[in-house]
Design a protein around this motif. Structure first.
Motif, PDB file in Angstrom:
ATOM      1  N   GLU A 241       0.826  -1.206   0.000  1.00  0.00           N
ATOM      2  CA  GLU A 241       0.000   0.000   0.000  1.00  0.00           C
ATOM      3  C   GLU A 241       0.865   1.263   0.000  1.00  0.00           C
ATOM      4  O   GLU A 241       0.510   2.270  -0.604  1.00  0.00           O
ATOM      5  N   THR A 242       2.003   1.187   0.687  1.00  0.00           N
ATOM      6  CA  THR A 242       2.924   2.328   0.682  1.00  0.00           C
ATOM      7  C   THR A 242       3.407   2.603  -0.743  1.00  0.00           C
ATOM      8  O   THR A 242       3.467   3.760  -1.170  1.00  0.00           O
ATOM      9  N   GLY A 243       3.716   1.527  -1.472  1.00  0.00           N
ATOM     10  CA  GLY A 243       4.140   1.675  -2.868  1.00  0.00           C
ATOM     11  C   GLY A 243       3.076   2.386  -3.692  1.00  0.00           C
ATOM     12  O   GLY A 243       3.363   3.326  -4.435  1.00  0.00           O
ATOM     13  N   GLU A 248       0.850   7.443  -6.165  1.00  0.00           N
ATOM     14  CA  GLU A 248      -0.219   8.436  -6.221  1.00  0.00           C
ATOM     15  C   GLU A 248       0.345   9.838  -5.926  1.00  0.00           C
ATOM     16  O   GLU A 248      -0.019  10.815  -6.582  1.00  0.00           O
ATOM     17  N   LEU A 249       1.242   9.913  -4.959  1.00  0.00           N
ATOM     18  CA  LEU A 249       1.847  11.202  -4.609  1.00  0.00           C
ATOM     19  C   LEU A 249       2.628  11.746  -5.801  1.00  0.00           C
ATOM     20  O   LEU A 249       2.575  12.938  -6.105  1.00  0.00           O
ATOM     21  N   LEU A 250       3.321  10.831  -6.470  1.00  0.00           N
ATOM     22  CA  LEU A 250       4.103  11.211  -7.648  1.00  0.00           C
ATOM     23  C   LEU A 250       3.183  11.734  -8.739  1.00  0.00           C
ATOM     24  O   LEU A 250       3.431  12.764  -9.360  1.00  0.00           O
ATOM     25  N   ARG A 251       2.077  11.004  -8.923  1.00  0.00           N
ATOM     26  CA  ARG A 251       1.124  11.359  -9.967  1.00  0.00           C
ATOM     27  C   ARG A 251       0.546  12.760  -9.732  1.00  0.00           C
ATOM     28  O   ARG A 251       0.351  13.530 -10.662  1.00  0.00           O
ATOM     29  N   TYR A 252       0.256  13.061  -8.469  1.00  0.00           N
ATOM     30  CA  TYR A 252      -0.311  14.368  -8.154  1.00  0.00           C
ATOM     31  C   TYR A 252       0.749  15.407  -7.824  1.00  0.00           C
ATOM     32  O   TYR A 252       0.429  16.529  -7.442  1.00  0.00           O
ATOM     33  N   ASN A 253       2.020  14.972  -7.939  1.00  0.00           N
ATOM     34  CA  ASN A 253       3.109  15.925  -7.726  1.00  0.00           C
ATOM     35  C   ASN A 253       3.206  16.448  -6.289  1.00  0.00           C
ATOM     36  O   ASN A 253       3.596  17.596  -6.064  1.00  0.00           O
ATOM     37  N   ILE A 254       2.811  15.630  -5.338  1.00  0.00           N
ATOM     38  CA  ILE A 254       2.869  16.029  -3.921  1.00  0.00           C
ATOM     39  C   ILE A 254       4.237  15.640  -3.359  1.00  0.00           C
ATOM     40  O   ILE A 254       4.621  14.473  -3.436  1.00  0.00           O
ATOM     41  N   PRO A 255       4.970  16.614  -2.793  1.00  0.00           N
ATOM     42  CA  PRO A 255       6.304  16.311  -2.283  1.00  0.00           C
ATOM     43  C   PRO A 255       6.270  15.299  -1.129  1.00  0.00           C
ATOM     44  O   PRO A 255       5.410  15.384  -0.254  1.00  0.00           O
ATOM     45  N   ASN A 256       7.208  14.360  -1.174  1.00  0.00           N
ATOM     46  CA  ASN A 256       7.342  13.388  -0.075  1.00  0.00           C
ATOM     47  C   ASN A 256       8.811  13.039   0.077  1.00  0.00           C
ATOM     48  O   ASN A 256       9.485  12.743  -0.902  1.00  0.00           O
ATOM     49  N   SER A 257       9.302  13.124   1.300  1.00  0.00           N
ATOM     50  CA  SER A 257      10.681  12.674   1.514  1.00  0.00           C
ATOM     51  C   SER A 257      10.794  11.688   2.668  1.00  0.00           C
ATOM     52  O   SER A 257      11.759  10.933   2.740  1.00  0.00           O
ATOM     53  N   ASP A 258       9.806  11.666   3.559  1.00  0.00           N
ATOM     54  CA  ASP A 258       9.931  10.856   4.760  1.00  0.00           C
ATOM     55  C   ASP A 258       8.907   9.723   4.836  1.00  0.00           C
ATOM     56  O   ASP A 258       7.738   9.913   4.501  1.00  0.00           O
ATOM     57  N   ILE A 259       9.378   8.579   5.313  1.00  0.00           N
ATOM     58  CA  ILE A 259       8.481   7.456   5.590  1.00  0.00           C
ATOM     59  C   ILE A 259       8.719   7.002   7.030  1.00  0.00           C
ATOM     60  O   ILE A 259       9.857   6.756   7.433  1.00  0.00           O
ATOM     61  N   ILE A 260       7.642   6.936   7.785  1.00  0.00           N
ATOM     62  CA  ILE A 260       7.732   6.460   9.173  1.00  0.00           C
ATOM     63  C   ILE A 260       7.397   4.969   9.200  1.00  0.00           C
ATOM     64  O   ILE A 260       6.370   4.555   8.662  1.00  0.00           O
ATOM     65  N   ARG A 290      13.964  -0.865   3.765  1.00  0.00           N
ATOM     66  CA  ARG A 290      15.225  -0.120   3.692  1.00  0.00           C
ATOM     67  C   ARG A 290      15.787  -0.154   2.270  1.00  0.00           C
ATOM     68  O   ARG A 290      16.302   0.851   1.780  1.00  0.00           O
ATOM     69  N   GLU A 291      15.669  -1.329   1.654  1.00  0.00           N
ATOM     70  CA  GLU A 291      16.221  -1.470   0.307  1.00  0.00           C
ATOM     71  C   GLU A 291      15.401  -0.670  -0.720  1.00  0.00           C
ATOM     72  O   GLU A 291      15.946   0.153  -1.455  1.00  0.00           O
ATOM     73  N   ILE A 292      14.075  -0.928  -0.729  1.00  0.00           N
ATOM     74  CA  ILE A 292      13.242  -0.311  -1.784  1.00  0.00           C
ATOM     75  C   ILE A 292      13.066   1.190  -1.560  1.00  0.00           C
ATOM     76  O   ILE A 292      13.338   2.003  -2.440  1.00  0.00           O
ATOM     77  N   PHE A 293      12.577   1.553  -0.378  1.00  0.00           N
ATOM     78  CA  PHE A 293      12.241   2.965  -0.155  1.00  0.00           C
ATOM     79  C   PHE A 293      13.459   3.777   0.288  1.00  0.00           C
ATOM     80  O   PHE A 293      13.597   4.937  -0.083  1.00  0.00           O
ATOM     81  N   GLY A 294      14.326   3.152   1.084  1.00  0.00           N
ATOM     82  CA  GLY A 294      15.500   3.861   1.595  1.00  0.00           C
ATOM     83  C   GLY A 294      16.576   4.030   0.538  1.00  0.00           C
ATOM     84  O   GLY A 294      16.902   5.151   0.149  1.00  0.00           O
TER      85      GLY A 294
END
Ligand SMILES: Nc1ncnc2c1ncn2[C@@H]1O[C@H](COP(=O)(O)OP(=O)(O)OP(=O)(O)O)[C@@H](O)[C@H]1O
Ligand SMILES: [Mg+2]
Length: 326
Positions: A241-243, A248-260, A290-294
């Motif tokens: 679901e995170t993927g 979706e964030l990319l599609r709407y151009n919403i900035p994201n840098s952090d994942i908790i 860590r591998e995919i998102f980090g």
């Protein structure tokens, strides 16, 4: 960007992710931290199934921004999705003449238009409109330095961003409809006087709402203004679901840098067999994250331990913030 920098420098931060992963907890904890570091902070729950008040341990009357007594600089708001719709009564009833018992007269005036118009209501529109109203508010003058959003579980969260296009469709239809029935409206106004018929200002409201969402969209996509913090847990379904959310964030151009990454089992020597095996499962998934998102996507990963107790109220939320802000 580190969460600390986000909270100190940006105007908006949105927390989102799968159901039950800890969005409200992380949003409330971040809001407390920001407020105690001098930011006049408003935290808004846009999830119709609110739990922000429960998390903060306070009563929040629906739709009313409520200053949190114990915490200077912090105001909390749970939006009231139903209340927002009454403003658009003209739209939802669709036909003021019907209300006056004159529905029959509409037949010659393009009932098909009205039906087509009514069928345009996509499901979940009240939620989107409610979010639209929030965006309208944040685009007006206010004293808050920082607005934190505790959003609904993934899936519905970003739908409001395509609301301007939906609204444009509505506005076009409504205009056409108005033109067709305009003459009759005029006649009735003359017959009954202005008070005899309720003024329908849905069109103006829609236009205003659309404009403010378009403006808010500019802000939401600006990395110097907004950041979307994704909350997840180390389980396969949550990773999937995170993927999807990141896409979706990319599609709407919403900035994201952090994942908790929340609810991590700690020291295995302290754990029972059951918890040990859960920890093993988590560790495998944590490596994947860590591998995919980090590594691949260069996201900042923030790891939060699973606490022995429920996270509720000021003290516990403060404890979480020590992990959020390293
Ligand atoms: N690190 C943690 N350790 C222990 N309990 C936690 C932790 N994080 C969250 N919780 C608990 O898990 C539950 C769900 O958390 P929370 O309400 O923040 O999730 P959510 O993502 O907002 O849920 P929803 O999707 O229902 O809005 C709460 O009871 C909260 O106290
Ligand atoms: Mg929540």
């Amino acid at each position: 960007m580190e969460l600390k920098e986000i909270l100190l420098n940006l105007k908006m931060v949105m927390f989102g992710g799968k159901g039950g992963v800890g969005k409200t907890t992380c949003a409330a904890s971040s809001a407390i931290w920001a407020a105690e570091h001098g930011k006049n902070t408003l935290i808004i729950s846009t999830d119709p199934a609110h739990s922000l008040g429960d998390s903060l341990g306070v009563e929040l009357p629906p739709g009313e921004p409520t200053p949190i007594k114990q915490i200077k600089n912090l105001t909390a708001l749970e939006i009231n999705p139903k209340a927002n719709m009454t403003e658009f009564k003209g739209l939802t009833t669709m036909n003021p003449m019907e209300d006056m018992g004159m529905g029959g007269m509409m037949e010659g005036l393009g009932m098909s238009d009205i039906q087509e118009f009514a069928s345009m209501n996509p499901p979940g529109i009240d939620e989107a409109l409610a979010f639209g109203k929030v965006l309208e508010f944040i685009e007006t003058e206010h004293d808050y330095d920082l607005i934190i959003f505790d959003t609904a579980p993934t899936g519905h969260t970003l739908r409001f961003l395509s609301l301007p296009e939906t609204l444009s469709g509505w506005i076009g239809k409504l205009l056409k409809l108005r033109m067709k029935i305009g003459k009759f409206f005029g006649v009735f106004k003359k017959m009954f006087g202005k008070d005899g018929m309720e003024e329908d200002n849905s069109l103006e409201l829609l236009q205003r709402l659309k404009n403010s969402i378009v403006n808010a969209r500019d802000d939401l996509t600006d990395p110097s203004i907004n950041s979307f913090v994704v909350v997840t847990i180390p389980e396969e379904m949550a990773i999937a679901e995170t993927g999807r959310l990141l896409n979706e964030l990319l599609r709407y151009n919403i900035p994201n840098s952090d994942i908790i990454i929340n609810q991590l089992y700690q020291d295995p020597t302290e754990l029972c067999d059951f918890c040990k095996s859960r920890r093993d499962m988590q560790q495998k998934n944590l490596s994947k994250i860590r591998e995919i998102f980090g590594e691949k996507l260069s996201k900042k990963l923030i790891e939060i331990p699973l606490f022995k107790t429920e996270i509720r109220g000021y003290e516990r939320l403060k404890e979480i913030s020590e992990f959020l802000i390293q």
